[in-house]
Design a protein around this motif. Structure first.
Motif, PDB file in Angstrom:
ATOM      1  N   ARG A   1      23.609  -4.497   7.896  1.00 46.42           N
ATOM      2  CA  ARG A   1      22.646  -5.568   8.000  1.00 46.42           C
ATOM      3  C   ARG A   1      21.405  -5.060   8.711  1.00 46.42           C
ATOM      4  O   ARG A   1      21.481  -4.185   9.556  1.00 46.42           O
ATOM      5  CB  ARG A   1      23.228  -6.733   8.770  1.00 46.42           C
ATOM      6  CG  ARG A   1      24.431  -7.325   8.083  1.00 46.42           C
ATOM      7  CD  ARG A   1      24.628  -8.732   8.558  1.00 46.42           C
ATOM      8  NE  ARG A   1      25.826  -9.248   7.954  1.00 46.42           N
ATOM      9  CZ  ARG A   1      25.850 -10.311   7.186  1.00 46.42           C
ATOM     10  NH1 ARG A   1      24.766 -10.981   6.967  1.00 46.42           N
ATOM     11  NH2 ARG A   1      26.965 -10.718   6.663  1.00 46.42           N
ATOM     12  N   PHE A   2      20.286  -5.662   8.383  1.00 46.65           N
ATOM     13  CA  PHE A   2      19.038  -5.266   9.005  1.00 46.65           C
ATOM     14  C   PHE A   2      18.111  -6.472   9.049  1.00 46.65           C
ATOM     15  O   PHE A   2      18.213  -7.381   8.227  1.00 46.65           O
ATOM     16  CB  PHE A   2      18.383  -4.119   8.219  1.00 46.65           C
ATOM     17  CG  PHE A   2      18.192  -4.442   6.765  1.00 46.65           C
ATOM     18  CD1 PHE A   2      17.025  -5.045   6.310  1.00 46.65           C
ATOM     19  CD2 PHE A   2      19.192  -4.161   5.835  1.00 46.65           C
ATOM     20  CE1 PHE A   2      16.858  -5.359   4.967  1.00 46.65           C
ATOM     21  CE2 PHE A   2      19.030  -4.466   4.495  1.00 46.65           C
ATOM     22  CZ  PHE A   2      17.845  -5.067   4.067  1.00 46.65           C
ATOM     23  N   PRO A   3      17.236  -6.501  10.023  1.00 48.31           N
ATOM     24  CA  PRO A   3      16.314  -7.634  10.135  1.00 48.31           C
ATOM     25  C   PRO A   3      15.267  -7.584   9.017  1.00 48.31           C
ATOM     26  O   PRO A   3      14.856  -6.505   8.588  1.00 48.31           O
ATOM     27  CB  PRO A   3      15.668  -7.456  11.506  1.00 48.31           C
ATOM     28  CG  PRO A   3      15.818  -6.004  11.813  1.00 48.31           C
ATOM     29  CD  PRO A   3      17.069  -5.546  11.115  1.00 48.31           C
ATOM     30  N   ILE A   4      14.895  -8.738   8.560  1.00 46.26           N
ATOM     31  CA  ILE A   4      13.812  -8.854   7.582  1.00 46.26           C
ATOM     32  C   ILE A   4      12.676  -9.571   8.284  1.00 46.26           C
ATOM     33  O   ILE A   4      12.840 -10.701   8.734  1.00 46.26           O
ATOM     34  CB  ILE A   4      14.260  -9.625   6.330  1.00 46.26           C
ATOM     35  CG1 ILE A   4      15.395  -8.891   5.633  1.00 46.26           C
ATOM     36  CG2 ILE A   4      13.081  -9.840   5.387  1.00 46.26           C
ATOM     37  CD1 ILE A   4      15.984  -9.641   4.454  1.00 46.26           C
ATOM     38  N   ARG A   5      11.564  -8.922   8.374  1.00 47.65           N
ATOM     39  CA  ARG A   5      10.411  -9.513   9.053  1.00 47.65           C
ATOM     40  C   ARG A   5       9.375  -9.910   8.008  1.00 47.65           C
ATOM     41  O   ARG A   5       8.954  -9.083   7.200  1.00 47.65           O
ATOM     42  CB  ARG A   5       9.831  -8.524  10.045  1.00 47.65           C
ATOM     43  CG  ARG A   5      10.753  -8.284  11.219  1.00 47.65           C
ATOM     44  CD  ARG A   5      10.182  -7.250  12.187  1.00 47.65           C
ATOM     45  NE  ARG A   5      10.984  -7.085  13.360  1.00 47.65           N
ATOM     46  CZ  ARG A   5      12.129  -6.400  13.413  1.00 47.65           C
ATOM     47  NH1 ARG A   5      12.601  -5.837  12.336  1.00 47.65           N
ATOM     48  NH2 ARG A   5      12.806  -6.298  14.536  1.00 47.65           N
ATOM     49  N   LEU A   6       8.999 -11.164   8.064  1.00 42.95           N
ATOM     50  CA  LEU A   6       7.991 -11.686   7.157  1.00 42.95           C
ATOM     51  C   LEU A   6       6.927 -12.419   7.956  1.00 42.95           C
ATOM     52  O   LEU A   6       7.254 -13.143   8.893  1.00 42.95           O
ATOM     53  CB  LEU A   6       8.606 -12.689   6.167  1.00 42.95           C
ATOM     54  CG  LEU A   6       9.734 -12.214   5.269  1.00 42.95           C
ATOM     55  CD1 LEU A   6      10.317 -13.392   4.500  1.00 42.95           C
ATOM     56  CD2 LEU A   6       9.239 -11.154   4.314  1.00 42.95           C
ATOM     57  N   ASN A   7       5.684 -12.248   7.561  1.00 44.71           N
ATOM     58  CA  ASN A   7       4.660 -13.087   8.164  1.00 44.71           C
ATOM     59  C   ASN A   7       4.641 -14.412   7.389  1.00 44.71           C
ATOM     60  O   ASN A   7       5.383 -14.586   6.415  1.00 44.71           O
ATOM     61  CB  ASN A   7       3.295 -12.388   8.177  1.00 44.71           C
ATOM     62  CG  ASN A   7       2.768 -12.097   6.784  1.00 44.71           C
ATOM     63  OD1 ASN A   7       2.956 -12.877   5.847  1.00 44.71           O
ATOM     64  ND2 ASN A   7       2.106 -10.952   6.634  1.00 44.71           N
ATOM     65  N   VAL A  12       5.818 -17.940   2.666  1.00 43.94           N
ATOM     66  CA  VAL A  12       5.380 -18.938   1.678  1.00 43.94           C
ATOM     67  C   VAL A  12       5.471 -18.344   0.267  1.00 43.94           C
ATOM     68  O   VAL A  12       5.856 -19.041  -0.672  1.00 43.94           O
ATOM     69  CB  VAL A  12       3.973 -19.474   2.004  1.00 43.94           C
ATOM     70  CG1 VAL A  12       3.467 -20.419   0.923  1.00 43.94           C
ATOM     71  CG2 VAL A  12       3.978 -20.197   3.357  1.00 43.94           C
ATOM     72  N   ASP A  13       5.161 -17.060   0.110  1.00 43.69           N
ATOM     73  CA  ASP A  13       5.356 -16.395  -1.189  1.00 43.69           C
ATOM     74  C   ASP A  13       6.818 -16.482  -1.615  1.00 43.69           C
ATOM     75  O   ASP A  13       7.125 -16.751  -2.781  1.00 43.69           O
ATOM     76  CB  ASP A  13       4.960 -14.907  -1.114  1.00 43.69           C
ATOM     77  CG  ASP A  13       3.477 -14.671  -1.067  1.00 43.69           C
ATOM     78  OD1 ASP A  13       2.700 -15.599  -1.372  1.00 43.69           O
ATOM     79  OD2 ASP A  13       3.080 -13.537  -0.707  1.00 43.69           O
TER      80      ASP A  13
END
Length: 116
Positions: A1-7, A12-13
């Motif tokens: 597992r790994f973190p998913i970083r989204l702005n 919203v995309d």
């Protein structure tokens, strides 16, 4: 597992993609029963019904230049094809996993993955 970083824009995309993908699939998915998802004919519309409606609402506010009206209109048009007999159903969670998915989860657990 790994973190998913989204702005926020990426998030919203993702919402837009997820909603568009489901709106494209739901009518066809509802045409026949599904043993994998434990749905009878028509019941695919119930799958996360409230979440998909909320996604359309979010997109009208977050992308007003492009989606102010069309996101809710498309949602209403697609869900308008649903028969009356299933409109009261809401499935908030993902259906139980298939046998193949269960085996995959067991393999991940045996490899030390912390999966609830």
């Amino acid at each position: 597992r790994f973190p998913i970083r989204l702005n926020k824009e990426e998030w919203v995309d993702f919402i837009e993609l997820t909603l568009a993908d489901w709106l494209e699939q739901v009518q066809g998915a509802a045409e026949t029963p599904s043993e994998i998802f434990h749905w009878k004919s028509g019941e695919a519309y119930a799958y996360r019904r409230t979440a998909y409606a909320k996604m359309a609402e979010i997109l009208t506010h977050e992308r007003p230049d492009r989606l102010k009206y069309i996101a809710k209109e498309m949602h209403a048009d697609v869900y308008g094809t649903e028969g009356r007999e299933t409109r009261h159903l809401v499935q908030l969670r993902t259906p139980p996993p298939s046998d193949a998915a269960k085996l995959a989860l067991e393999a991940l657990r045996s490899a030390g993955e912390d999966i609830s």
